[in-house]
Design a protein around this motif. Structure first.
Motif, PDB file in Angstrom:
ATOM      1  N   TYR A 134     -15.774   7.373   3.791  1.00 25.61           N
ATOM      2  CA  TYR A 134     -15.087   8.544   3.041  1.00 25.61           C
ATOM      3  C   TYR A 134     -14.122   7.913   1.909  1.00 25.61           C
ATOM      4  CZ  TYR A 134     -16.835  11.207   6.745  1.00 25.61           C
ATOM      5  OH  TYR A 134     -17.495  12.057   7.808  1.00 25.61           O
ATOM      6  N   SER A 135     -14.365   6.613   1.566  1.00 24.51           N
ATOM      7  CA  SER A 135     -13.588   6.034   0.730  1.00 24.51           C
ATOM      8  C   SER A 135     -13.557   6.732  -0.681  1.00 24.51           C
ATOM      9  CB  SER A 135     -13.768   4.452   0.582  1.00 24.51           C
ATOM     10  OG  SER A 135     -14.939   4.284   0.289  1.00 24.51           O
ATOM     11  N   PHE A 136     -14.715   7.424  -1.102  1.00 27.84           N
ATOM     12  CA  PHE A 136     -14.967   7.980  -2.264  1.00 27.84           C
ATOM     13  C   PHE A 136     -13.940   9.187  -2.432  1.00 27.84           C
ATOM     14  CE2 PHE A 136     -17.371  10.745   0.464  1.00 27.84           C
ATOM     15  CZ  PHE A 136     -17.153  11.925   0.064  1.00 27.84           C
ATOM     16  N   LEU A 137     -13.248   9.642  -1.365  1.00 24.32           N
ATOM     17  CA  LEU A 137     -12.346  10.514  -1.654  1.00 24.32           C
ATOM     18  C   LEU A 137     -11.224  10.158  -2.479  1.00 24.32           C
ATOM     19  CD1 LEU A 137     -12.394  12.276   1.773  1.00 24.32           C
ATOM     20  CD2 LEU A 137     -13.385  13.197  -0.434  1.00 24.32           C
ATOM     21  N   VAL A 138     -10.959   8.917  -2.397  1.00 22.10           N
ATOM     22  CA  VAL A 138     -10.006   8.185  -3.194  1.00 22.10           C
ATOM     23  C   VAL A 138      -9.773   8.928  -4.692  1.00 22.10           C
ATOM     24  CG1 VAL A 138     -11.034   6.356  -4.543  1.00 22.10           C
ATOM     25  CG2 VAL A 138      -8.662   6.080  -3.975  1.00 22.10           C
ATOM     26  N   ASN A 139     -11.013   9.326  -5.182  1.00 23.02           N
ATOM     27  CA  ASN A 139     -11.176  10.049  -6.434  1.00 23.02           C
ATOM     28  C   ASN A 139     -10.314  11.297  -6.772  1.00 23.02           C
ATOM     29  OD1 ASN A 139     -12.922   8.093  -8.328  1.00 23.02           O
ATOM     30  ND2 ASN A 139     -14.335   8.556  -6.444  1.00 23.02           N
ATOM     31  N   LEU A 140      -9.808  11.793  -5.849  1.00 22.09           N
ATOM     32  CA  LEU A 140      -8.908  12.971  -5.370  1.00 22.09           C
ATOM     33  C   LEU A 140      -7.841  12.588  -6.324  1.00 22.09           C
ATOM     34  CD1 LEU A 140      -9.619  14.457  -2.028  1.00 22.09           C
ATOM     35  CD2 LEU A 140     -10.063  15.690  -4.268  1.00 22.09           C
ATOM     36  N   GLN A 141      -7.559  11.293  -6.410  1.00 21.25           N
ATOM     37  CA  GLN A 141      -6.238  10.883  -7.253  1.00 21.25           C
ATOM     38  C   GLN A 141      -6.302  11.285  -8.621  1.00 21.25           C
ATOM     39  OE1 GLN A 141      -5.667   6.748  -6.548  1.00 21.25           O
ATOM     40  NE2 GLN A 141      -5.544   6.933  -4.372  1.00 21.25           N
ATOM     41  N   ALA A 142      -7.612  11.344  -9.275  1.00 18.88           N
ATOM     42  CA  ALA A 142      -7.737  11.764 -10.715  1.00 18.88           C
ATOM     43  C   ALA A 142      -7.241  13.281 -10.736  1.00 18.88           C
ATOM     44  CB  ALA A 142      -9.131  11.454 -10.998  1.00 18.88           C
TER      45      ALA A 142
ATOM     46  N   THR B 181     -13.784  -9.693  -4.351  1.00 18.77           N
ATOM     47  CA  THR B 181     -13.771  -8.346  -4.130  1.00 18.77           C
ATOM     48  C   THR B 181     -12.403  -7.672  -4.032  1.00 18.77           C
ATOM     49  OG1 THR B 181     -15.848  -8.527  -3.421  1.00 18.77           O
ATOM     50  CG2 THR B 181     -14.553  -6.737  -2.474  1.00 18.77           C
ATOM     51  N   THR B 182     -11.440  -8.742  -3.255  1.00 20.55           N
ATOM     52  CA  THR B 182     -10.061  -8.339  -3.224  1.00 20.55           C
ATOM     53  C   THR B 182      -9.345  -7.989  -4.505  1.00 20.55           C
ATOM     54  OG1 THR B 182      -9.920  -9.549  -1.183  1.00 20.55           O
ATOM     55  CG2 THR B 182      -7.785  -9.070  -2.193  1.00 20.55           C
ATOM     56  N   LEU B 183      -9.830  -8.872  -5.472  1.00 25.23           N
ATOM     57  CA  LEU B 183      -9.061  -8.668  -6.869  1.00 25.23           C
ATOM     58  C   LEU B 183      -9.588  -7.320  -7.390  1.00 25.23           C
ATOM     59  CD1 LEU B 183      -7.490  -9.609  -9.120  1.00 25.23           C
ATOM     60  CD2 LEU B 183      -9.305 -10.900 -10.031  1.00 25.23           C
ATOM     61  N   ILE B 184     -11.080  -7.262  -7.275  1.00 25.60           N
ATOM     62  CA  ILE B 184     -11.562  -6.257  -7.861  1.00 25.60           C
ATOM     63  C   ILE B 184     -11.153  -4.607  -7.352  1.00 25.60           C
ATOM     64  CG2 ILE B 184     -13.685  -5.444  -6.829  1.00 25.60           C
ATOM     65  CD1 ILE B 184     -15.181  -6.437  -9.684  1.00 25.60           C
ATOM     66  N   LYS B 185     -10.904  -4.676  -6.146  1.00 30.05           N
ATOM     67  CA  LYS B 185     -10.251  -3.566  -5.204  1.00 30.05           C
ATOM     68  C   LYS B 185      -9.040  -3.426  -5.698  1.00 30.05           C
ATOM     69  CE  LYS B 185     -13.203  -3.012  -1.342  1.00 30.05           C
ATOM     70  NZ  LYS B 185     -13.339  -2.918   0.191  1.00 30.05           N
ATOM     71  N   SER B 186      -8.068  -4.439  -6.052  1.00 29.94           N
ATOM     72  CA  SER B 186      -6.916  -4.167  -6.326  1.00 29.94           C
ATOM     73  C   SER B 186      -6.748  -3.488  -7.708  1.00 29.94           C
ATOM     74  CB  SER B 186      -6.058  -5.543  -6.539  1.00 29.94           C
ATOM     75  OG  SER B 186      -5.834  -6.262  -5.178  1.00 29.94           O
ATOM     76  N   ILE B 187      -7.537  -3.960  -8.834  1.00 30.50           N
ATOM     77  CA  ILE B 187      -7.674  -3.451  -9.869  1.00 30.50           C
ATOM     78  C   ILE B 187      -8.237  -1.987  -9.676  1.00 30.50           C
ATOM     79  CG2 ILE B 187      -8.719  -3.335 -12.433  1.00 30.50           C
ATOM     80  CD1 ILE B 187      -9.054  -6.492 -11.821  1.00 30.50           C
ATOM     81  N   ALA B 188      -9.330  -1.695  -8.862  1.00 36.85           N
ATOM     82  CA  ALA B 188      -9.567  -0.388  -8.625  1.00 36.85           C
ATOM     83  C   ALA B 188      -8.609   0.628  -7.890  1.00 36.85           C
ATOM     84  CB  ALA B 188     -10.744  -0.491  -7.883  1.00 36.85           C
ATOM     85  N   GLY B 189      -7.578  -0.026  -7.585  1.00 36.27           N
ATOM     86  CA  GLY B 189      -6.378   0.784  -6.939  1.00 36.27           C
ATOM     87  C   GLY B 189      -6.854   1.151  -5.523  1.00 36.27           C
TER      88      GLY B 189
ATOM     89  N   ARG C 104      -0.874   7.800 -12.000  1.00 35.35           N
ATOM     90  CA  ARG C 104      -2.059   7.549 -11.197  1.00 35.35           C
ATOM     91  C   ARG C 104      -3.124   8.373 -11.611  1.00 35.35           C
ATOM     92  NH1 ARG C 104      -0.740  11.670  -7.363  1.00 35.35           N
ATOM     93  NH2 ARG C 104      -2.386  12.944  -8.351  1.00 35.35           N
ATOM     94  N   MET C 105      -3.015   9.462 -12.251  1.00 35.55           N
ATOM     95  CA  MET C 105      -4.379  10.584 -12.681  1.00 35.55           C
ATOM     96  C   MET C 105      -5.156   9.592 -13.834  1.00 35.55           C
ATOM     97  SD  MET C 105      -2.956  14.273 -12.741  1.00 35.55           S
ATOM     98  CE  MET C 105      -1.267  13.760 -13.270  1.00 35.55           C
ATOM     99  N   GLU C 106      -4.146   9.327 -14.825  1.00 32.98           N
ATOM    100  CA  GLU C 106      -4.784   8.805 -16.081  1.00 32.98           C
ATOM    101  C   GLU C 106      -5.390   7.451 -15.554  1.00 32.98           C
ATOM    102  OE1 GLU C 106      -5.043   9.352 -18.801  1.00 32.98           O
ATOM    103  OE2 GLU C 106      -5.337   7.532 -20.090  1.00 32.98           O
ATOM    104  N   TYR C 107      -5.070   6.497 -14.789  1.00 32.87           N
ATOM    105  CA  TYR C 107      -5.403   5.441 -14.440  1.00 32.87           C
ATOM    106  C   TYR C 107      -6.712   5.551 -13.644  1.00 32.87           C
ATOM    107  CZ  TYR C 107      -5.536   0.489 -12.512  1.00 32.87           C
ATOM    108  OH  TYR C 107      -5.982  -0.733 -12.152  1.00 32.87           O
ATOM    109  N   ARG C 108      -6.798   6.538 -12.605  1.00 34.59           N
ATOM    110  CA  ARG C 108      -7.816   7.057 -11.800  1.00 34.59           C
ATOM    111  C   ARG C 108      -9.347   7.500 -13.024  1.00 34.59           C
ATOM    112  NH1 ARG C 108      -9.253   4.530  -7.915  1.00 34.59           N
ATOM    113  NH2 ARG C 108      -7.404   4.741  -6.812  1.00 34.59           N
ATOM    114  N   ARG C 109      -8.773   8.060 -13.864  1.00 39.73           N
ATOM    115  CA  ARG C 109      -9.722   8.519 -14.603  1.00 39.73           C
ATOM    116  C   ARG C 109     -10.482   7.498 -15.680  1.00 39.73           C
ATOM    117  NH1 ARG C 109      -6.774  13.979 -16.238  1.00 39.73           N
ATOM    118  NH2 ARG C 109      -6.878  15.073 -14.234  1.00 39.73           N
ATOM    119  N   ILE C 110      -9.894   6.538 -15.957  1.00 37.73           N
ATOM    120  CA  ILE C 110     -10.222   5.467 -16.601  1.00 37.73           C
ATOM    121  C   ILE C 110     -10.773   4.225 -16.130  1.00 37.73           C
ATOM    122  CG2 ILE C 110      -8.966   6.223 -18.699  1.00 37.73           C
ATOM    123  CD1 ILE C 110      -7.039   3.756 -18.266  1.00 37.73           C
TER     124      ILE C 110
END
Lengths: 367, 207
Positions: free
Chosen positions: A82-90, B40-48, B67-73
């Motif tokens: 369910y980690s894909f739900l993280v996209n709700l942050q967008a 992978t740890t670094l990449i997951k950190s960058i992915a938030g 948060r929103m802007e970051y998650r979109r880009i």
């Protein structure tokens, strides 16, 4: 947007808890026939709005149900699939709140509906302050749930508020103790929660019936506590088959594999055994305490073996747990505890030996 | 494009990766390193996706502040994607399209390009690991990302799909999208020259 949350959260919540809801419906409407059941509910609603003591009890029950909903949501979104739900942050805060509010209403609806009907009954009977309190409490529960979900969804990159320490019992981790290590490190929240709840109930029972503890009452409570532990075999079997799936290739006899479960359950129920020996030895003979301990171990083994049945799903498992709970209660009245434990031990061992090699992981990817 | 400052990631008081300062302009980056080096740890950190100390900014957006802007880009496709087996590919595509603000045209183009349209109606439980990987990679390209993080994008992909992925990366790169890719194998880009980063000795360096 809400469609996917309905599928992955709300729909699954009702599937997983199908047994729980069935039991509730049976309790509410199945025991008393027809119109009498409705009259009974009306009387309960009147009592809730007519007395602050009853209202307090109802509020505790609604709170407990909300905690169940919130725990389910949080557990689900932390699962890897369910980690894909993280996209709700967008989503912007307003839209995210609206989506999660819909999800919370979907989960909390049984309590919410009962609360609304209770408030209506309260207004009809001129219990205005209590009725308003019921409505305000329901709104609070919906808001608390929604905000908790939002916080949980948005906190993937934030440091956790509390970090439970891991418990390293032994520096060398040998095969028979893998499950215990797993409980104390990967599932410590669930594990500590179950043990705390279990010992709290035992303490409450002993405190309330200090001088008149009966075998029957203790048996019923122990059977209830065993059912409360039924979550552990699910995570243990999953751990053994997914994370330790490679062990299937190792030359370990099937009986030894089963004995790892037996040993774990024996250790897990040690606190309850010691508690009963310490607090109830004057009213319950040691032999009965030991037989209850054996019953707890064998019943957990039976749950474990049943989890290896083909096509076992969580809702089916819940039905089995409820079924075994009621069946054990019936048998306890007429059967010797040692005999019951022996029957369960034999059945669970035979079932495990038979089912282990036939077991196939559900939803295995086809290559 | 990517700015990292005072980054530190620890597990049980054990430092995995620490980056005092790093600035990367628009480009394609190969993130190299041994198994367990912390890629992978670094990449997951960058992915938030996991908590960390310090600050990570993409095009000036910090996940802690915006948060929103970051998650979109910032888009991410994981090495071994896991999805609920009872959902269909279409369920996920629709969810990603809505959260990432992807147009129908973009969705159709990516689905046709990667070939997932053929099985997008089926439940994910029936997918092979290669099919799930292709779905995950397709989802990683949806929306208007400025940085796409691809963790081991080549594993379980067939030769044909690798060529499609190479084309997609080139196309997005030319539109201003940067890539950070961890992979033990390399994709060869005839017209592009990716930079190499090495995660070693608990930090990162440009090779």
């Amino acid at each position: 947007m809400i469609g996917i949350l309905n599928k992955v959260i709300t729909g699954r919540f009702y599937k997983v808890n199908a047994g729980f809801f069935l039991l509730l419906i049976m309790l509410f409407f199945g025991i008393i026939p027809g119109k009498q059941a409705i009259d009974l509910q009306y009387a309960i609603m009147q009592a809730i709005t007519g007395s602050y003591a009853f209202l307090g009890v109802a509020i505790l029950v609604w709170l407990a149900y909300n905690i169940k909903c919130i725990s389910f949501f949080i557990k689900e979104i932390h699962m890897p699939e369910y980690s894909f739900l993280v996209n709700l942050q967008a989503l912007d805060n307003k839209k995210q709140f609206y989506v999660l509010l819909e999800c919370q209403v979907g989960l909390y609806i049984p309590s919410l509906a009962y609360g609304i009907f209770t408030a209506m009954v309260g207004f009809k009977n001129h219990f205005f302050p209590q009725a308003v309190l019921v409505i305000l409490f329901q709104v609070l529960m919906v808001l608390v749930g929604t905000l908790t979900y939002a916080n949980s969804i948005n906190s993937t990159y934030k440091k956790p508020f509390i970090n439970l320490p891991s418990f390293n019992l032994f520096s060398k981790k040998s095969y028979p103790f893998y499950l215990l290590h797993y409980s104390l490190q990967n599932k410590k929240g669930t594990f500590i929660g179950i043990k705390f709840f279990s010992l709290l109930l035992l303490q409450a029972m002993v405190a309330a019936n200090a001088d008149k503890l009966s075998k029957e009452a203790i048996c019923v409570l122990i059977m209830f506590l065993i059912s409360a532990h039924s979550l552990l075999p699910v995570s243990y079997v999953s751990f053994m088959e997914y994370e330790l799936g490679f062990l299937r290739n190792m030359p370990i006899p099937t009986l030894k594999r089963f004995s790892a479960f037996v040993l774990t359950y024996a250790l897990i129920f040690l606190p309850e055994l010691l508690f009963l020996i310490w607090n109830a030895h004057q009213v319950l003979p040691l032999q009965i305490i030991l037989s209850l301990y054996a019953l707890a171990i064998t019943q957990m083994c039976l749950y474990t073996s049943l989890l290896y049945l083909k096509g076992m799903k969580s809702e089916r498992y819940t039905f089995i747990v409820f079924g075994l709970f009621f069946l054990s209660l019936l048998l306890l009245a007429s059967t010797n505890l040692w005999a019951l434990a022996a029957i369960e031990a034999i059945v669970s061992t035979v079932l495990y030996l038979y089912l282990y090699n036939q077991f196939e992981l559900p939803g295995e990817k086809k290559e | 494009m990517l700015q990292i400052k005072d980054y530190k990631k620890q597990f049980a008081n054990h430092l995995i990766v620490g980056i005092p300062s790093l600035e990367l302009p628009h480009n394609i980056y190969w993130l190299k390193g041994e198994n367990g080096s912390g890629k992978t740890t670094l990449i997951k950190s960058i992915a938030g996706l996991i908590p960390f100390e310090g600050s990570i900014k993409v095009n000036g957006a910090d996940i802690h502040q915006n948060r929103m802007e970051y998650r979109r880009i910032v888009n991410y496709a994981e090495a071994e994607p896991l999805y609920p087996g009872f959902l269909t590919g279409n369920d996920l595509i629709s969810f990603y399209a809505k959260t990432k603000h992807a147009s129908d045209t973009q969705v159709d183009k990516i689905m046709a390009g990667t070939g997932i349209e053929k099985y997008a109606c089926s439940k994910i439980g029936s997918y092979s690991s290669g099919m799930a990987k292709k779905l995950s990679l397709s989802l990683g390209f949806l929306g208007n990302p400025k940085l796409i993080l691809l963790d081991e994008p080549l594993i379980t992909l067939d030769v044909e799909s690798v060529a499609i992925l190479q084309k997609l990366i080139e196309e997005y790169y030319n539109q201003g999208v940067s890539f950070l890719i961890t992979s033990h194998q390399e994709i060869h880009f005839p017209t592009l020259s990716p930079s190499r980063l090495m995660v070693k000795d608990k930090t990162i360096s440009i090779i």
